[in-house]
Design a protein around this motif. Structure first.
Motif, short mmCIF file in Angstrom:
data_model
loop_
_atom_site.label_atom_id
_atom_site.label_comp_id
_atom_site.label_asym_id
_atom_site.label_seq_id
_atom_site.Cartn_x
_atom_site.Cartn_y
_atom_site.Cartn_z
N VAL A 190 0.89 -1.17 0.00
CA VAL A 190 0.00 0.00 0.00
C VAL A 190 0.92 1.21 0.00
N GLU A 191 1.07 1.86 -1.17
CA GLU A 191 2.13 2.84 -1.32
C GLU A 191 1.90 4.11 -0.49
N ASN A 192 0.65 4.39 -0.13
CA ASN A 192 0.38 5.58 0.70
C ASN A 192 -0.01 5.20 2.13
N ALA A 193 0.41 4.01 2.55
CA ALA A 193 0.04 3.53 3.89
C ALA A 193 0.60 4.46 4.98
N ASP A 194 1.83 4.98 4.76
CA ASP A 194 2.43 5.84 5.79
C ASP A 194 1.63 7.14 5.94
N LEU A 195 1.11 7.66 4.82
CA LEU A 195 0.31 8.89 4.88
C LEU A 195 -1.02 8.64 5.60
N ILE A 196 -1.62 7.50 5.27
CA ILE A 196 -2.91 7.14 5.91
C ILE A 196 -2.68 6.95 7.41
#
Lengths: 324, 119
Positions: A190-196
């Motif tokens: 999940v490439e935007n997992a850190d943002l989420i």
């Protein structure tokens, strides 16, 4: 550690009890059938920390018993070891899909039971940490003291076919060369997992991961797949090598499924997770690699891949649709 | 009592326990032989053969796991072979082609169990 051993052969139960006793586990209850086991489990005040179930039993077999125990909220993550002389892959696969964490083969030897139950003790400790975390998440006052880390391989127990990463590692380690050769691992990132993770409350983050897991599971369309969450937005699925997985097609399907599932959440400002799918990784027949390396190899491949053009354009049009 | 090697290689407290369990296994052999023979008679006499076939399979399965764990390797292997053979036979609806080898494996297992009874 409180253990329940279930086997329809009384002398074998006595044998296992003796072994466990010599290893320092004295708090061991026994049952001669799946039905008796369920009665004991329902009556007991202090829950069991670990179960050892024979697979082949008349009436309710060990795999069905495992499913019934897993359905009880108290035991959703309690370590379950299957005891079996059944080395056919289908029994082992069914056991892991039913929620088993590992298995011990008959004839039992002391070193194996010591290793497996020792691993269970580590899982019990990990589970106590997870339970403490879940209690914190449920308590509004403690939200400021959240201790879940982004890297943590959270156990998404309520999703069918999701297993803890330690169970998937055990599964691969126990498969044997030929069966390992016939399996492959597909990584999902999940490439935007850190943002989420940064933008959401922790319970919301777990919900997002659950949605991704369901999307992956539904897109793979294989009830025999074992899926795990490895932390840091990474998932890995182990399936039969004969299943031809095109990463691009699978990526489109998963991201479309996620969009459909999350679009129905009206008024939500959740970022939509974007998933990258890696090329399947497998072990060669003559490979001497650690079998579990295919998990990490497949995840690394997913991390390295760029989004396909199709899924990128779909996200742009979603942005346009959202803007009205 | 055959197959003592495994018992000797264990820690002393476990060796003593296993030695007692091995003796119990031998003491119970007669019951197991009679139970297996009764299931075979039941199988031969019954019209509906699946249930007695499953009973034979389970008995062989139990003997297999127990015997090999207690160090009775030959009995364990014979019981495992019988378990597999009966499992296969049940899967193909007890066809004669599968049934003949299944019956032979149980005969062999019974011989070994009877031999183990002898002092």
């Amino acid at each position: 550690m409180k253990i329940l051993v279930v086997d329809d052969e009384p002398l074998f139960v006595e044998f296992i009890k003796k072994y466990l006793d010599t290893l320092g586990y004295q708090d061991v209850a026994t049952a001669a059938s799946g039905i008796e086991a369920l009665r004991i489990i329902d009556r007991i005040k202090q829950p069991f920390d670990c179960f050892l179930f024979d697979i082949r039993m008349p009436g309710l077999d060990g795999i069905e018993l495992c499913q019934k125990v897993r359905a009880k909220s108290t035991y959703a993550a309690t370590p379950i070891l299957m005891i079996t002389s059944m080395t056919e892959k289908s029994y082992i696969d069914r056991a892991f899909l039913a929620g088993a964490n590992d298995y011990i083969t008959k004839p039992i030897d002391r070193a194996e039971i010591s290793a497996r139950v020792g691993m269970v003790e580590a899982l019990v400790a990990e589970r106590k940490n997870t339970l403490a975390l879940l209690q914190q998440l449920d308590d509004p006052k403690s939200k400021a003291k959240e201790t879940i880390s982004f890297e943590e391989p959270i156990s998404l127990e309520e999703i069918d076919c999701i297993v803890p990463i330690s169970s998937l590692e055990n599964y691969l380690l126990r498969l044997g060369k030929l069966r390992l050769f016939s399996s492959s691992a597909v990584g999902f990132h999940v490439e935007n997992a850190d943002l989420i993770f940064a933008k959401t409350e922790r319970l919301e983050f777990v919900d997002v991961l659950s949605e991704v897991a369901v999307a992956i599971k539904d897109s793979l369309k294989d009830s025999q797949t074992l899926l795990t969450y490895a932390g840091s937005g990474d998932f890995c699925a182990v399936q039969s090598r004969t299943r031809r997985t095109d990463p691009d097609e699978l990526e489109m399907l998963i991201n479309d499924t996620i969009l459909q599932r999350l679009e129905v959440v009206a008024g939500s400002d959740l970022s939509v997770p974007r998933v990258r799918v890696g090329t399947p990784a497998a072990n060669g027949l003559m490979s001497f690699n650690d079998p579990t390396h295919i998990i990490f190899q497949s995840i690394e491949d997913a991390r390295q891949r760029k989004n396909t053009k199709y899924s990128a354009s779909r996200l742009r049009t979603k942005g346009l649709r959202d803007a009205g | 009592m055959p197959d003592d090697v495994q018992v000797k290689s264990m820690p002393p407290e476990m060796s003593q326990s296993v030695a007692k369990l091995r003796q119990k296994f031998v003491d119970q052999l007669e019951q197991r032989i009679l139970a297996l023979e009764a299931s075979l008679v039941d199988f031969v006499k019954s019209q509906a053969k699946t249930k007695p076939a499953n009973a034979i399979c389970f008995q062989c399965h139990n003997i297999s796991g127990l015997a090999s764990s207690l160090g009775f390797d030959e009995i364990g292997a014979a019981a495992a072979a019988a378990d597999c053979a009966w499992g296969r036979a049940i899967k193909v609806n007890l066809s004669p082609a599968a049934l003949t080898p299944a019956l032979e494996t149980v005969e062999k297992l019974l011989e070994l169990l009877e031999d183990a009874l002898e002092p």
